[in-house]
Write an enzyme that holds these catalytic residues in place. Structure first.
Site, PDB file in Angstrom:
ATOM      1  N   GLU A   1       1.861   5.867  -2.903  1.00 12.10           N
ATOM      2  CA  GLU A   1       0.633   5.252  -2.325  1.00 12.10           C
ATOM      3  C   GLU A   1      -0.302   4.727  -3.461  1.00 12.10           C
ATOM      4  OE1 GLU A   1       0.908   4.661   0.589  1.00 12.10           O
ATOM      5  OE2 GLU A   1       2.453   5.990   1.222  1.00 12.10           O
TER       6      GLU A   1
ATOM      7  N   HIS B   1       0.502   1.278  -3.882  1.00 14.58           N
ATOM      8  CA  HIS B   1      -0.022   0.206  -2.800  1.00 14.58           C
ATOM      9  C   HIS B   1      -1.514   0.205  -3.160  1.00 14.58           C
ATOM     10  CE1 HIS B   1       3.057  -0.097   0.255  1.00 14.58           C
ATOM     11  NE2 HIS B   1       3.350   1.082   0.246  1.00 14.58           N
TER      12      HIS B   1
ATOM     13  N   GLU C   1       5.326  -3.367  -0.988  1.00 19.05           N
ATOM     14  CA  GLU C   1       6.431  -2.244  -1.234  1.00 19.05           C
ATOM     15  C   GLU C   1       6.812  -2.243  -2.525  1.00 19.05           C
ATOM     16  OE1 GLU C   1       6.766   0.363   0.374  1.00 19.05           O
ATOM     17  OE2 GLU C   1       5.439  -0.079   2.215  1.00 19.05           O
TER      18      GLU C   1
END
Lengths: 490, 490
Positions: A256, A259, A285
């Site tokens: 995460e 991201h 991704e």
């Protein structure tokens, strides 16, 4: 004001409102009281209604007709606004708000059904979502392919035919590698023990910091299904804790962070323009997966993590950093995609890709989905799913209407393979930093070559500019065969 | 759909969007990363722009012209929508969004200035807010009184003349009581010690539960300035912790539970209509203040709290429940409004009421505000303000544009005085429950007589229906003189 300026001023407000909708989604999955589900569904429907009205505003066409771009950035802004406008115009307002309401409601029902291992509680709601998504796909496709129309939301320009071909090319080598690995004489040791939640979360923060997460523009919370949320000055991560498996928490966190760092790494000048968001989920991704795997599960970084885990948990049952590297990358026949090793991960995606194409085309009904999942899983992984929470209920995506999202994970892996090869070429001493727990050189390389551009280039174009060559699955497959060949002494 | 139904459907979405704006405000003051201030200001401006556009939508006039109410509820809904529409129409869109942006920014600057005791960092920003609020007041007043125009947002129907007269009537008895109390031979013991944050928060949760807070539709977080936020299925409270003074946390919590319980207690049928919100801040404060004071600082409830605090902190320095009742209600010459005892609280309000009327009328500039505050404080309280954080910087209200809000606290106290007298008459055995830490009979009485009605009746009408008589300051003043006369053995 020129037409371009008027259009951009209007778009900035739309971007701000879309950022609010995303923040509400975060709130729902992290801190919202459990009794607020109906209210939140109404709120999501209301803001989606406003967004749809703005995206279909007839003034946008007029501005687009009259606007003149002075450079490639302005040209791209016009292109992206035009695309959003044309797509929104195809979807009736009623459908857009109904989808927002229904997916907000079903998210909570999915979480409950998953906790109770009760697929029957979820399937009727999933069917409602699916019917709405098929209606949306038909509206968007305008006679074309339904699945491609949905895919366009996550990976603009990609088609299912192209992705199916990519997956067909990847599958044999992945299956062969998995068989070699599972049948190898040398098997890395598994980690066992009990790992307290507080300690895991403290270590997760340490990892996020090592990967350059900007805490002044983010925060970390718990969620049933980890996700990241937000852009510009506010991109938050979430994680989850399993007290028998600290890797779940640590690698979800690093994923995460990838991201969020992408969003936070975009040029500030693009904020609240269509350039100020990650360009596709495949590229997204690629960042989360390269942070998690090529960097996070590499030999250098895991040698640092081995020390940190030993310090934090007071002595692991693993003898040394070399053995620990094997432990982190151990391939086992597990059920859960987010916990899967790099060898099997893409096989989990291929299963979902095929099933969701069948759902969208109408060849598969939700009432047959559990059976279809379990049969396919047994076929692909050689193991029977033991319970629905480990099967079809494990992922949040379909519950919230994300049909067409899954293949972007595998595309991201392919992009990450390409980026990793180029980055290692540019940074021959990277491992020396990673061994000390400092991922900065990698993070800076990715920011410079990928993240800062935001939506400026089309997804594949962006990756090809970054690597100075063509996208191919070869670097990923070569990397996997080398890495796992070495770990498993093949 | 009838005109009424069309109007209500439109209004429901507006209510949902306004609820979203409130949730964003909560996010900003509790969990938002500190680096996100500009982004949040843009978001607040964008949603306020949408709200303003909707509230001024010309279709509202048409619907109002054609709509027919079938009962008093529908009649009241039309009245409230009409009022909101007319008020919004007077404020230019630019001003509405600029106010949202500026007050979002200034909230963070105030918090920083308060933490650093640096009024000079805050006053220029406060001045920007004040100028915008004066512009808004002029637009709303349409030639009438500026302050009354702002007051209308918080206490519809009230005027500064009426409030000034009320305060003039209250002041002599409050000043006399304070002098008697501070000069009394018997002085209650003060609480001393160190009270760990975690324990305070645990006990605050126990108190919230004792006052019937519905945790399935709420949560508790920390904030610089405690507040409550939200309605229907999601009304959250905040609190703060001072480790030398547990009453700060506990009574802030109980106060905010009063606010949230009002919102959560409104008839579910009114959700996302104009009836589905507390009718005024005066009525809101009547709930928070009666929870906090007439119930929370009463002899019965404090005898229960004495045991809970002894258990939680392992032995207080106070001998018994009777002495503790004095401690909780001890009157000291303090600087902070939110920590003030019931005797002096309204005097803190009167100071703010007078200063903010001068600010709005232009008789006082922000650059003279620190001096004006300190002079007035010395005059009213006989003590010199020691530092700005204990003076003009203590409250968030002006920073976020809440001019006209302060007098509603005192009005709330007057309403609470009336309600308490009526409630005690109806529930002669209430203290027996409170002694056991169960506030349910009081909470139910308030829900039945006040809370459930939401916006159905005008503020004063609602209170008069609840008490079966006229609103007056007498019950409050009599209650204070009796209570403090007894505690101080006057």
């Amino acid at each position: 004001m020129t037409a371009f300026e008027s259009l951009l001023a209007f778009q900035r407000q739309t971007e701000a409102l879309s950022s609010i909708a995303e923040r509400l989604g975060w709130d729902q999955e992290t801190v919202m009281p459990r009794g607020a589900t109906e209210q939140r569904a109404e709120e999501m429907a209301a803001i989606e209604g406003v967004l749809h009205e703005r995206r279909t505003d007839p003034r946008i066409s007029e501005w687009l007709d009259r606007a003149e771009a002075r450079d490639e950035k302005e040209q791209r802004i016009l292109e992206l606004i035009g695309r959003e406008h044309r797509r929104a115009a195809r979807v009736p307002a009623r459908l857009a708000t109904e989808l927002a309401r229904q997916t907000s409601l079903s998210q909570g029902i999915w979480a409950e059904a998953r906790a109770n291992d009760a697929p029957d509680d979820f399937m009727p709601v999933l069917n409602d979502v699916l019917m709405l998504k098929r209606e949306e796909a038909a509206a968007l496709a305008d006679g074309g392919d339904l699945y491609d129309a949905l895919l366009e939301d996550y990976e603009p320009g990609a088609t299912q035919a192209e992705i199916a071909a990519l997956f067909d090319a990847m599958r044999p080598r992945l299956v062969a590698l998995r068989e070699d690995v599972l049948g190898a004489d040398h098997q890395p040791q598994a980690l066992s023990g009990h790992f307290a939640q507080e300690t895991q979360l403290r270590l997760a923060r340490t990892c996020a910091t090592a990967f350059g997460y900007d805490w002044s523009r983010g925060r970390m919370d718990l969620a049933v299904h980890p996700f990241s949320s937000g852009r510009w000055q506010d991109s938050r991560i979430t994680t989850r804790v399993v007290e028998t498996d600290p890797f779940n928490c640590l690698y979800s966190t690093i994923h995460e962070v990838g991201h969020s760092s992408y969003e936070l790494g975009i040029d500030d000048d693009y904020a609240f323009t269509p350039l100020g968001r990650g360009v596709s989920m495949g590229v997204h991704e690629s960042q989360s997966r390269i942070y998690e795997n090529q960097i996070g599960r590499g030999r250098a970084l895991t040698s640092w993590l081995y020390q940190r885990m030993n310090d934090a948990f007071g002595g692991l049952s693993i003898a040394d950093a070399d053995a620990f590297y094997g432990t982190v990358n151990k391939v086992t026949p597990g059920f859960i995609r987010t916990e899967a090793d790099e060898v099997q991960y893409n096989l989990h995606i291929m299963l979902r890709f095929d099933l969701e194409r069948q759902l969208i085309s109408g060849r598969l009904d939700t009432e047959d989905l559990v059976e279809a999942w379990n049969a396919r899983f047994l076929n692909d992984f050689g193991v029977a799913v033991d319970r629905p929470a480990n099967g079809v209920l494990q992922d949040v995506h379909w519950a919230v209407g994300l049909f067409g999202y899954f293949p972007t994970y595998a595309l991201g892996n392919v992009y990450a393979g390409c980026l990793n090869a180029a980055m290692r070429g540019d940074l021959p001493d990277l491992d020396a930093s990673l061994t000390k727990g400092a991922a900065d050189p990698a993070v800076e390389w990715l920011r410079e070559n990928v993240q800062r551009h935001g939506g400026l280039y089309a997804p594949r174009q962006l990756i090809e500019l970054a690597i100075g060559g063509e996208v191919s699955e070869e670097p990923l497959l070569n990397y996997l065969e080398t890495k796992f060949g070495e770990i498993y002494r093949l």
